[in-house]
Scaffold this motif. Sequence first.
Motif, PDB file in Angstrom:
ATOM      1  N   THR A   1      33.043  51.231  27.296  1.00 23.29           N
ATOM      2  CA  THR A   1      32.866  50.177  26.258  1.00 23.29           C
ATOM      3  C   THR A   1      34.876  49.776  25.564  1.00 23.29           C
ATOM      4  O   THR A   1      35.266  50.060  26.220  1.00 23.29           O
ATOM      5  N   ALA A   2      34.579  49.768  24.027  1.00 25.07           N
ATOM      6  CA  ALA A   2      35.427  49.171  23.761  1.00 25.07           C
ATOM      7  C   ALA A   2      36.722  50.408  23.514  1.00 25.07           C
ATOM      8  O   ALA A   2      37.668  50.008  24.241  1.00 25.07           O
ATOM      9  N   ALA A   3      36.297  51.281  23.357  1.00 23.40           N
ATOM     10  CA  ALA A   3      37.241  52.564  23.380  1.00 23.40           C
ATOM     11  C   ALA A   3      37.323  52.744  24.672  1.00 23.40           C
ATOM     12  O   ALA A   3      38.521  53.103  24.311  1.00 23.40           O
ATOM     13  N   ASP A   4      37.069  52.755  26.248  1.00 25.72           N
ATOM     14  CA  ASP A   4      37.332  52.790  26.872  1.00 25.72           C
ATOM     15  C   ASP A   4      38.578  52.331  27.262  1.00 25.72           C
ATOM     16  O   ASP A   4      39.740  52.422  28.346  1.00 25.72           O
ATOM     17  N   CYS A   5      38.391  50.850  26.479  1.00 25.78           N
ATOM     18  CA  CYS A   5      39.031  49.405  27.085  1.00 25.78           C
ATOM     19  C   CYS A   5      40.959  49.840  26.015  1.00 25.78           C
ATOM     20  O   CYS A   5      41.696  49.579  26.950  1.00 25.78           O
ATOM     21  N   LEU A   6      40.159  50.353  25.371  1.00 28.51           N
ATOM     22  CA  LEU A   6      41.295  50.782  24.623  1.00 28.51           C
ATOM     23  C   LEU A   6      42.410  51.674  24.695  1.00 28.51           C
ATOM     24  O   LEU A   6      43.129  52.098  23.813  1.00 28.51           O
ATOM     25  N   LYS A   7      42.229  52.720  25.675  1.00 29.31           N
ATOM     26  CA  LYS A   7      42.951  53.543  26.618  1.00 29.31           C
ATOM     27  C   LYS A   7      43.947  52.443  27.935  1.00 29.31           C
ATOM     28  O   LYS A   7      43.078  53.551  28.749  1.00 29.31           O
ATOM     29  N   HIS A   8      44.896  52.033  27.065  1.00 29.28           N
ATOM     30  CA  HIS A   8      45.817  51.385  28.154  1.00 29.28           C
ATOM     31  C   HIS A   8      46.890  52.829  28.855  1.00 29.28           C
ATOM     32  O   HIS A   8      47.495  53.393  27.807  1.00 29.28           O
ATOM     33  N   PRO A   9      47.355  52.931  29.710  1.00 25.77           N
ATOM     34  CA  PRO A   9      47.610  54.007  30.408  1.00 25.77           C
ATOM     35  C   PRO A   9      49.170  53.969  30.561  1.00 25.77           C
ATOM     36  O   PRO A   9      50.016  55.126  30.198  1.00 25.77           O
ATOM     37  N   THR A  10      50.139  52.372  29.827  1.00 29.81           N
ATOM     38  CA  THR A  10      51.405  52.528  29.251  1.00 29.81           C
ATOM     39  C   THR A  10      51.796  51.951  28.508  1.00 29.81           C
ATOM     40  O   THR A  10      52.897  52.438  27.776  1.00 29.81           O
ATOM     41  N   TRP A  11      51.168  50.748  27.708  1.00 31.41           N
ATOM     42  CA  TRP A  11      51.692  49.975  26.863  1.00 31.41           C
ATOM     43  C   TRP A  11      50.954  49.671  25.004  1.00 31.41           C
ATOM     44  O   TRP A  11      49.567  50.766  25.625  1.00 31.41           O
TER      45      TRP A  11
ATOM     46  N   ILE B   1      28.531  42.077  22.390  1.00 30.94           N
ATOM     47  CA  ILE B   1      27.917  42.502  23.701  1.00 30.94           C
ATOM     48  C   ILE B   1      28.357  43.268  24.125  1.00 30.94           C
ATOM     49  O   ILE B   1      29.501  44.084  24.028  1.00 30.94           O
ATOM     50  N   VAL B   2      27.969  43.304  25.753  1.00 31.76           N
ATOM     51  CA  VAL B   2      29.044  44.754  26.941  1.00 31.76           C
ATOM     52  C   VAL B   2      30.570  43.589  27.259  1.00 31.76           C
ATOM     53  O   VAL B   2      30.551  42.391  27.531  1.00 31.76           O
ATOM     54  N   PHE B   3      31.425  44.739  27.905  1.00 35.51           N
ATOM     55  CA  PHE B   3      31.824  44.237  28.461  1.00 35.51           C
ATOM     56  C   PHE B   3      32.149  43.395  29.898  1.00 35.51           C
ATOM     57  O   PHE B   3      32.622  42.405  29.212  1.00 35.51           O
ATOM     58  N   SER B   4      30.898  43.295  30.108  1.00 34.82           N
ATOM     59  CA  SER B   4      30.306  42.272  31.127  1.00 34.82           C
ATOM     60  C   SER B   4      30.272  40.929  31.176  1.00 34.82           C
ATOM     61  O   SER B   4      30.756  39.344  31.640  1.00 34.82           O
ATOM     62  N   ASP B   5      29.856  40.769  29.364  1.00 32.06           N
ATOM     63  CA  ASP B   5      29.628  39.893  29.431  1.00 32.06           C
ATOM     64  C   ASP B   5      30.438  38.865  28.857  1.00 32.06           C
ATOM     65  O   ASP B   5      30.534  37.938  28.526  1.00 32.06           O
ATOM     66  N   ILE B   6      32.044  39.451  28.728  1.00 32.50           N
ATOM     67  CA  ILE B   6      33.034  38.513  27.999  1.00 32.50           C
ATOM     68  C   ILE B   6      33.047  37.788  29.608  1.00 32.50           C
ATOM     69  O   ILE B   6      33.474  36.699  28.822  1.00 32.50           O
ATOM     70  N   TYR B   7      33.585  38.094  30.784  1.00 33.84           N
ATOM     71  CA  TYR B   7      33.273  37.120  31.704  1.00 33.84           C
ATOM     72  C   TYR B   7      33.022  35.575  32.192  1.00 33.84           C
ATOM     73  O   TYR B   7      32.409  34.944  32.760  1.00 33.84           O
ATOM     74  N   LYS B   8      31.142  36.697  31.807  1.00 28.50           N
ATOM     75  CA  LYS B   8      29.714  35.347  31.554  1.00 28.50           C
ATOM     76  C   LYS B   8      30.042  34.495  30.564  1.00 28.50           C
ATOM     77  O   LYS B   8      29.489  33.556  30.951  1.00 28.50           O
ATOM     78  N   ILE B   9      30.596  34.526  29.686  1.00 32.06           N
ATOM     79  CA  ILE B   9      30.191  34.147  28.043  1.00 32.06           C
ATOM     80  C   ILE B   9      31.359  32.780  29.161  1.00 32.06           C
ATOM     81  O   ILE B   9      32.090  31.265  28.643  1.00 32.06           O
ATOM     82  N   VAL B  10      32.572  32.894  29.307  1.00 32.74           N
ATOM     83  CA  VAL B  10      33.906  32.389  29.493  1.00 32.74           C
ATOM     84  C   VAL B  10      33.396  31.208  30.321  1.00 32.74           C
ATOM     85  O   VAL B  10      33.914  30.135  30.365  1.00 32.74           O
ATOM     86  N   THR B  11      33.001  32.074  31.379  1.00 36.18           N
ATOM     87  CA  THR B  11      32.540  31.023  32.753  1.00 36.18           C
ATOM     88  C   THR B  11      31.221  29.910  32.110  1.00 36.18           C
ATOM     89  O   THR B  11      31.118  28.631  32.565  1.00 36.18           O
ATOM     90  N   ALA B  12      30.318  30.522  31.638  1.00 36.40           N
ATOM     91  CA  ALA B  12      29.080  29.508  30.454  1.00 36.40           C
ATOM     92  C   ALA B  12      30.392  28.432  29.689  1.00 36.40           C
ATOM     93  O   ALA B  12      29.392  27.371  29.597  1.00 36.40           O
ATOM     94  N   VAL B  13      31.381  28.968  28.855  1.00 32.89           N
ATOM     95  CA  VAL B  13      31.279  27.733  28.065  1.00 32.89           C
ATOM     96  C   VAL B  13      32.029  26.526  29.435  1.00 32.89           C
ATOM     97  O   VAL B  13      32.381  25.585  28.857  1.00 32.89           O
ATOM     98  N   LEU B  14      33.076  27.121  30.029  1.00 31.23           N
ATOM     99  CA  LEU B  14      33.534  26.401  31.175  1.00 31.23           C
ATOM    100  C   LEU B  14      32.543  25.621  31.725  1.00 31.23           C
ATOM    101  O   LEU B  14      33.034  24.119  32.080  1.00 31.23           O
TER     102      LEU B  14
END
Length: 383
Positions: A189-199, A338-351
């Motif tokens: 989830t976005a909450a998971d991804c926003l928990k950066h360990p160092t920065w 969208i879900v997390f895995s969609d980010i990569y899929k969308i970028v590749t589709a646009v490319l």
Amino acid sequence: MKYVSILGSTGSIGTQTLDVIKQHPDQFKAVALVANKNIDLLEKQINEFQPLIAGVVDEQAYTLLKDRYTGSTKLIGGKEALIAAATIQEATMVITAIVGAVGIEPTVEAIKARKTIGLANKETLVAGGPLITSIAKEYDVTILPIDSEHSAIFQCLEGQTKANVDSLILTASGGPLRTWPSERIASATAADCLKHPTWNMGSKITIDSASLFNKGLEVIEAHWLFGFDFDHIDVVVHPQSIIHSMIRLKDGAILAQMGNPDMREPIQYALTYPDRMSLDMKHLDFKELLTLEFMPPRVDDFPALRLAYEVGKIGGFKPAVFNAANETAVYAFLDGKIVFSDIYKIVTAVLESMGPDDTFTLDNLLAVDQWARIKATEFINRR
């Protein structure tokens, strides 16, 4: 006295730049500040630093601030504020601390106005590398990196000839999903991804760190900053974020730049280059327990990094599309569309939807950037 304009003064880099300036009032003066729409913080900054001009990109927020502000600083609204701050006559250095491709145009104008650039907007070189480097050379303008990784490489390269250097080694924290099992990553989830360990960074960059898109962008940026081909730019995961990046010399020796994960160090070095000054912050202390780990990136689980190398090698407008589609997808992910895995899929589709490249001009670059965002939005709306 060095007179500084900050594009993105209320963000992470902008606020830390002002902290550095505050520590050295006899050395630096902020003459222009621009925010997107955080007018409460911007107004506090205006009152404390008394810049000549201050801008608010968001028109509605600008109107709110203009209606209540009674001080002497000149207020400017809309995207024109970015250009005004980038070209203000009094500034000798422009810190580009805004996120996204919106930083390209003001950076171009700042270069044409012969301002030294403190570059914290990686998208500028990712999308417009050929154009930006060409214009900087034409106007004899220095671009000083502020990203911790690029600042580290910049420092390691000092005193070296390029002929002595075999490769650049960018370090990556690995982000908050680094230890997650492969089958779980797609559901982050976005909450998971926003928990950066160092920065402590803005939300967009933190999501990019989780997906390794950020490291991919940094690889492309390093190519344009330092002139190394992609086969001589490596990435290693270093979870502690103590070694900010390294260079490998032809004889196998490795030079590394170390420090606590605090952006004020690279910011101040860009401001003081080639000199160094004292900085009030917690510095690295070898008397404390220190563990340094290194491992290869998990490119199968985080394929954005591998894709960045591919588009970087192809060049043209592909890096711009890579950047714009990712930016659009990340904000859609943050909005829950969208879900997390969609980010990569969308970028590749646009490319994969791209047509043949046109001449690499600023107008064409901005047009391609806009096309990529519209195309990404179309894919997002189909989810």
